[in-house]
Design a protein around this motif. Structure first.
Motif, mmCIF file in Angstrom:
data_model
loop_
_atom_site.group_PDB
_atom_site.id
_atom_site.type_symbol
_atom_site.label_atom_id
_atom_site.label_comp_id
_atom_site.label_asym_id
_atom_site.label_seq_id
_atom_site.Cartn_x
_atom_site.Cartn_y
_atom_site.Cartn_z
ATOM 1 N N PRO A 103 6.845 -5.273 -3.221
ATOM 2 C CA PRO A 103 6.000 -4.167 -3.117
ATOM 3 C C PRO A 103 6.011 -3.253 -4.388
ATOM 4 C CG PRO A 103 6.961 -4.635 -1.031
ATOM 5 C CD PRO A 103 7.628 -5.467 -1.969
ATOM 6 N N GLU A 104 7.144 -2.777 -4.741
ATOM 7 C CA GLU A 104 7.298 -1.795 -5.839
ATOM 8 C C GLU A 104 6.797 -2.322 -7.121
ATOM 9 O OE1 GLU A 104 9.421 -0.725 -2.693
ATOM 10 O OE2 GLU A 104 9.768 -2.642 -3.670
ATOM 11 N N ALA A 105 7.014 -3.686 -7.180
ATOM 12 C CA ALA A 105 6.536 -4.265 -8.634
ATOM 13 C C ALA A 105 4.802 -4.085 -8.491
ATOM 14 C CB ALA A 105 7.104 -5.655 -8.677
ATOM 15 N N VAL A 106 4.202 -4.596 -7.260
ATOM 16 C CA VAL A 106 2.975 -4.635 -7.154
ATOM 17 C C VAL A 106 2.386 -3.201 -7.365
ATOM 18 C CG1 VAL A 106 0.958 -5.285 -5.754
ATOM 19 C CG2 VAL A 106 3.136 -6.771 -5.557
ATOM 20 N N ALA A 107 3.017 -2.211 -6.786
ATOM 21 C CA ALA A 107 2.471 -0.786 -6.933
ATOM 22 C C ALA A 107 2.367 -0.489 -8.364
ATOM 23 C CB ALA A 107 3.415 0.018 -6.310
ATOM 24 N N ALA A 119 0.809 -1.047 -0.094
ATOM 25 C CA ALA A 119 -0.071 0.043 0.096
ATOM 26 C C ALA A 119 0.791 1.285 0.069
ATOM 27 C CB ALA A 119 -0.997 -0.006 1.195
ATOM 28 N N LEU A 120 1.991 1.407 0.956
ATOM 29 C CA LEU A 120 2.872 2.322 0.728
ATOM 30 C C LEU A 120 3.523 2.623 -0.365
ATOM 31 C CD1 LEU A 120 4.113 2.102 4.644
ATOM 32 C CD2 LEU A 120 2.131 3.944 3.642
ATOM 33 N N ALA A 121 3.939 1.615 -0.916
ATOM 34 C CA ALA A 121 4.655 1.701 -2.359
ATOM 35 C C ALA A 121 3.776 2.302 -3.382
ATOM 36 C CB ALA A 121 5.115 0.239 -2.796
ATOM 37 N N THR A 122 2.479 1.728 -3.213
ATOM 38 C CA THR A 122 1.408 2.078 -4.307
ATOM 39 C C THR A 122 1.109 3.811 -3.939
ATOM 40 O OG1 THR A 122 0.388 0.212 -4.315
ATOM 41 C CG2 THR A 122 -0.909 2.135 -4.886
ATOM 42 N N MET A 159 -8.651 -4.125 -4.325
ATOM 43 C CA MET A 159 -8.513 -5.267 -3.270
ATOM 44 C C MET A 159 -7.401 -6.092 -3.355
ATOM 45 S SD MET A 159 -12.753 -5.943 -2.684
ATOM 46 C CE MET A 159 -12.544 -6.018 -0.938
ATOM 47 N N LEU A 160 -6.593 -6.298 -2.421
ATOM 48 C CA LEU A 160 -5.307 -7.330 -2.466
ATOM 49 C C LEU A 160 -5.804 -8.551 -2.204
ATOM 50 C CD1 LEU A 160 -2.404 -5.197 -1.079
ATOM 51 C CD2 LEU A 160 -3.101 -5.433 -3.611
ATOM 52 N N VAL A 171 0.504 -10.299 -10.433
ATOM 53 C CA VAL A 171 1.917 -10.028 -10.291
ATOM 54 C C VAL A 171 2.742 -10.806 -9.735
ATOM 55 C CG1 VAL A 171 3.316 -7.935 -9.418
ATOM 56 C CG2 VAL A 171 0.670 -7.757 -9.557
ATOM 57 N N PRO A 172 3.855 -11.517 -10.550
ATOM 58 C CA PRO A 172 4.134 -10.950 -11.993
ATOM 59 C C PRO A 172 2.784 -11.463 -12.931
ATOM 60 C CG PRO A 172 5.761 -12.570 -11.570
ATOM 61 C CD PRO A 172 4.864 -12.348 -10.066
ATOM 62 N N GLY A 173 3.021 -11.028 -14.045
ATOM 63 C CA GLY A 173 2.095 -11.363 -15.066
ATOM 64 C C GLY A 173 2.141 -13.068 -15.487
#
Length: 255
Positions: free
Chosen positions: A210-214, A24-27, A144-145, A230-232
């Motif tokens: 987290p950065e990749a998910v963001a 969430a914070l990375a997003t 929603m995660l 994530v990843p695809g």
């Protein structure tokens, strides 16, 4: 709270449920770098939550904390309603959850129920409260995660995985219920986060950060995606695993 009613544009105002979540914070950091200026971090009051808000303020955002407890659904409408009363919210990110400890939780039904109540029951309550508020304002996205773990039960994490499977099904149904209302619902299914000393259950499957998910969340918002992996590469992999015969599935080295 400022509103931006073009839901196809980067969100200006964020409400994050689970305000200390790394994803969430990375997003939030990524969206602040675009145009987001108002962030509300909802979670149990703690120094960590206040510190997270301070870090976002240092990036130029109006970031404040909101007292919120996933395990207290009777208070969700009041707590979250106060945020929407400040002004429209462009993006709600439901990011709270607990992993639990499979080995311990199997021997402790109360601990197992805690995982289920947090990850599923709490999310159903908070998700419905936010969905109604977004619908009332006529626009916004609800992200929603979920988790790749919800696609098929694994011996190593079936308590956590089952809670995420329930959340995933709920989120998909909610997206169908809100279709055409101006509210966009997106389900995000990340792999396990990459970290030192990862448990055996994470071996044999892709991992992420987290950065990749963001990054994937931002792209999904831009594309108005309904489901994001994530990843695809997880999408075809988990599709294959989901339909694998159980006798063969049990022999795989994926926990």
């Amino acid at each position: 709270m400022p509103a931006h009613k073009d839901a196809f544009s980067p969100p200006q105002s964020l409400l994050i449920l689970g305000g200390t979540s790394g994803i969430a914070l990375a997003t939030a950091r990524r969206l602040i770098a675009r145009r987001a200026r108002t962030v509300r971090l909802a979670g149990r009051p703690s120094p960590e939550l206040e510190e997270a808000a301070g870090q976002l303020r240092a990036l130029g955002a109006d970031a404040r904390t909101v007292a919120f407890d996933a395990l207290d659904p009777e208070a969700h409408e009041s707590a979250l309603g106060k945020v929407f009363a400040e002004g429209a919210v462009d993006l709600v990110l439901l990011a709270f959850g607990v992993l639990g400890d499979q080995a311990t939780d199997e021997r402790d039904p109360v601990a197992a129920a805690h995982v289920a109540r947090t990850n599923y029951t709490g999310a159903v309550s908070a998700g419905l409260v936010c969905a109604r508020a977004l619908q009332d304002q006529g626009h916004g996205s609800l992200v929603m995660l979920s988790s790749a773990s919800g696609e098929r039960a694994r011996r190593a994490d079936f308590i956590y995985g089952s809670s995420k499977a329930g959340l995933d099904t709920f989120a998909q149904g909610l997206g169908d219920a809100l279709h055409g209302t101006g509210v966009h619902v997106m389900v995000v299914r990340p792999a396990a986060l990459r970290r030192p000393g990862a448990p055996a259950r994470d071996r044999g499957l892709p991992t992420t950060t987290p950065e990749a998910v963001a990054t994937a969340i931002e792209l999904g918002l831009r594309r108005r995606s309904e489901t994001v992996w994530v990843p695809g590469t997880l999408r075809p992999l988990m599709s294959a695993l989901r339909h694998l015969p159980r006798a063969l599935y049990r022999r795989l080295p994926i926990g």
